[in-house]
Design a protein around this motif. Structure first.
Motif: not given
Ligand code: 4AD
Ligand code: MG
Length: 434
Positions: A6-12, A22-23, A39-41, A45-48
C-alpha cells in the motif's frame, strides 16, 4: 517480499493493522539497538522503527549500515504516534534492502548552484515532489478545461520556418546545412491553418525562446498551453483565458492541499481568483492607474515593463486582464481595434504577487494587406509566410487564441521564488545541464 503493497498515504490513513510498504530512506537515525527510518514514497513520508531484536542478525547488520536514499521494502504493524512526523509509525517486522545508496550528496543548506548541478537527485526532495504533483494537476486541468469545451488537441511542428513572436528570441537550428530553421516560439502560425478543419483546438507543448534575460520568469524551454478558436471574437478569447485560469486554481485547491502545505503556500492567496471576475482594463486605463495609484509615469505607446506589471499586480488579489495595447508593441497578427485604431485587440493576463504575464493572446487580424504590411515593416521575407497568408485567402473567419506559460502559472499557484523550480530540468541562458 511478496504481498500487497500500500502507499504511505494509505498507511497513514489506516493507522493500524499490518502493512507492506516500499520506498526510499528519507532520513535515518539510530543506536545499536534500534533504527528510525523515515520512509518516503511518492505519496508521503512515514516513520518506521526497526528493533534489533525483531529481525534476524544478518538483516540487522544491513539495516545498521543503511544510508539515506537506499530503497527498501518493509513489513510491519501500524500505530498512531503523535511524535512521528506524519502521526503514524510502522513497527517493522521484516525489511528487505532493494538498492543500497552511496552517501547522498545533497544534505541541508546547499547552494542553489549545487542543487542545480544535482537536479536529477534534488527531484526527490519533498519540495520538488510537491511541485511536480501540482504541475501534473495543472496540466490535467488544462486538458480538462479545453476538452470540456469541445476543443480538439492538435500539434504543431517544433522545427519551424517562420517567426511568430519576433526574430530576437528565435533559436536557429542546424538543419542539413539549410538556413532559416528555428525551434517553435509558439504553435500559432501552424494552428491557425487547422481551425479550418477542427474549429476549436488546443495544445500543451514546449516552446523555445532565446531569452538573454536572467530573470525569475524566463526559461529558454517552457511548456506552452495554447488555444485557437474559429468564429471567436475578442471577448470570447478573454473569457477562455479567465476560464482556464479559474479551472486550474480550482483543480489545484481541490487536489493539491497537502502539496500546498508542504510548500508553505497559503491557499487563501489563490481563493480570491475563484470568487470573482478578474479585473479588466485597457492599456490606456492601466497607464492612468499607474499614475494615480503608484505615481508612475509611462509614456503612451511604450510597452509595459516588468516593474510596471508588478506595480499593477500589487493592486489586485487575482490575475488582471489588460487589453487594447498600442499596435507597435504587439505582434503582427493582432487585429486592429475599431474603436481605437492606434490599438490592437490583444490581451495580457498579469498574475498577482509579481508572477508577471501568464497569458498573451488576441483576436487575429483578418486583413491580408495589413498582415503583409506589418511583416514587411519587420523585415520579414513574406514568401516564407505564404502558407500562413492562405488562411486569409480561403474562407477566412473571425478567430483568435492565446498562449499560457505553464511554468509561470505553476510558479504562481505554488508561490515559488523562481520559475526554475516549476519545471524538472530548467533550461536558461546559463543552464542546460544535466
Ligand atoms: O506572449 P507570448 O509571446 O504569446 C505567444 O507566443 C502567442 N503566439 C500565443 C498565442 O496567441 N497562441 O507568449 C505566451 C505566454 C506568455 O504570456 C508567458 O506566460 C509565456 O508564454 N512565456 C514564457 N514563459 C517562460 N519563459 C519564457 N521565456 C516565456 N516567454 C513567454
Ligand atoms: Mg506576451
Amino acid at each position: 517480499m511478496e504481498g500487497h503493497y500500500i502507499t504511505v498515504r494509505e498507511a497513514i490513513a489506516r493507522a493500524e493493522g499490518d502493512a507492506l510498504l516500499r520506498g526510499w530512506v528519507h532520513r535515518e537515525r539510530g543506536s545499536n539497538a534500534f533504527k528510525f527510518i523515515v520512509l518516503r514514497d511518492s505519496s508521503d513520508i512515514i516513520q518506521c522503527v526497526v528493533r534489533k531484536e525483531d529481525i534476524p542478525a544478518d538483516a540487522w547488520e544491513q539495516v545498521a549500515k543503511l544510508q539515506v536514499e537506499a530503497s527498501v521494502q518493509v513489513a510491519g504493524t501500524l500505530r498512531k504516534d503523535p511524535r512521528a512526523p506524519t502521526g503514524v509509525e510502522l513497527k517493522v517486522s521484516a525489511i528487505e534492502i532493494v538498492g543500497t545508496s552511496d552517501t547522498f550528496p545533497i544534505t541541508k543548506d546547499q547552494s542553489i548552484e549545487f542543487l542545480a548541478d544535482n537536479r536529477h537527485l534534488w527531484l526527490r526532495s519533498r519540495k520538488m515532489t510537491a511541485i511536480l504533483k501540482v504541475r501534473s494537476a495543472v496540466f490535467g486541468a488544462i486538458h480538462g478545461y479545453f476538452r470540456s469545451k469541445s476543443f480538439f488537441e492538435y500539434q504543431s511542428p517544433i522545427f519551424q520556418s517562420v517567426q511568430c513572436e519576433g526574430g530576437s528570441t528565435l533559436f536557429p537550428v542546424p538543419y542539413f546545412g539549410q538556413q532559416g530553421v528555428f525551434l517553435a516560439q509558439s504553435w500559432q502560425l501552424y494552428a491557425e491553418p487547422a481551425i479550418f478543419a477542427l474549429e476549436r483546438i488546443y495544445t500543451v507543448s514546449p516552446s523555445f525562446r532565446a531569452e538573454k534575460s536572467k530573470t525569475s520568469r524566463h526559461l529558454t524551454e517552457y511548456w506552452h498551453a495554447e488555444m485557437e478558436e474559429a468564429w471567436a471574437d475578442f471577448e470570447r478569447i478573454v473569457a477562455h483565458g479567465e476560464g482556464v485560469l479559474k479551472h486550474i486554481v480550482r483543480t489545484v485547491l481541490e487536489e493539491c492541499r497537502p502539496e500546498l502545505e508542504i510548500l508553505g503556500r497559503d491557499p487563501k492567496m489563490l481563493e480570491p481568483s475563484l470568487g470573482k471576475p478578474f479585473p479588466r482594463m485597457t492599456y490606456t486605463d492601466a497607464l492612468a492607474l499607474l499614475k494615480e495609484r503608484c505615481g508612475m509615469d509611462v509614456e503612451w505607446g511604450k510597452d509595459l515593463r516588468t516593474v510596471e506589471e508588478d506595480k499593477l499586480s500589487e493592486l489586485f488579489d487575482t490575475p488582471i486582464a489588460i487589453t487594447h495595447y498600442p499596435k507597435k508593441v504587439k505582434a503582427f497578427y493582432m487585429k486592429e481595434s475599431v474603436e481605437d485604431p492606434r490599438t490592437v485587440l490583444g490581451v495580457d493576463f498579469i498574475a498577482p504577487e509579481h508572477y508577471g504575464e501568464i497569458i498573451g493572446g488576441s483576436e487575429r487580424e483578418s486583413d491580408l494587406k495589413e498582415i503583409v504590411r506589418k511583416l514587411k515593416e519587420q523585415g520579414e521575407k513574406v514568401d516564407e509566410y505564404e502558407f500562413y497568408l492562405d488562411t486569409r485567402r480561403y474562407g477566412s473567419v473571425p478567430h483568435g487564441g492565446f498562449g499560457m506559460g505553464v511554468e509561470r502559472v505553476v510558479a504562481w499557484v505554488c508561490g515559488l521564488e523562481s520559475i526554475k523550480d516549476a519545471i524538472p530540468f530548467p533550461r536558461t541562458m546559463l543552464r542546460w545541464k544535466p
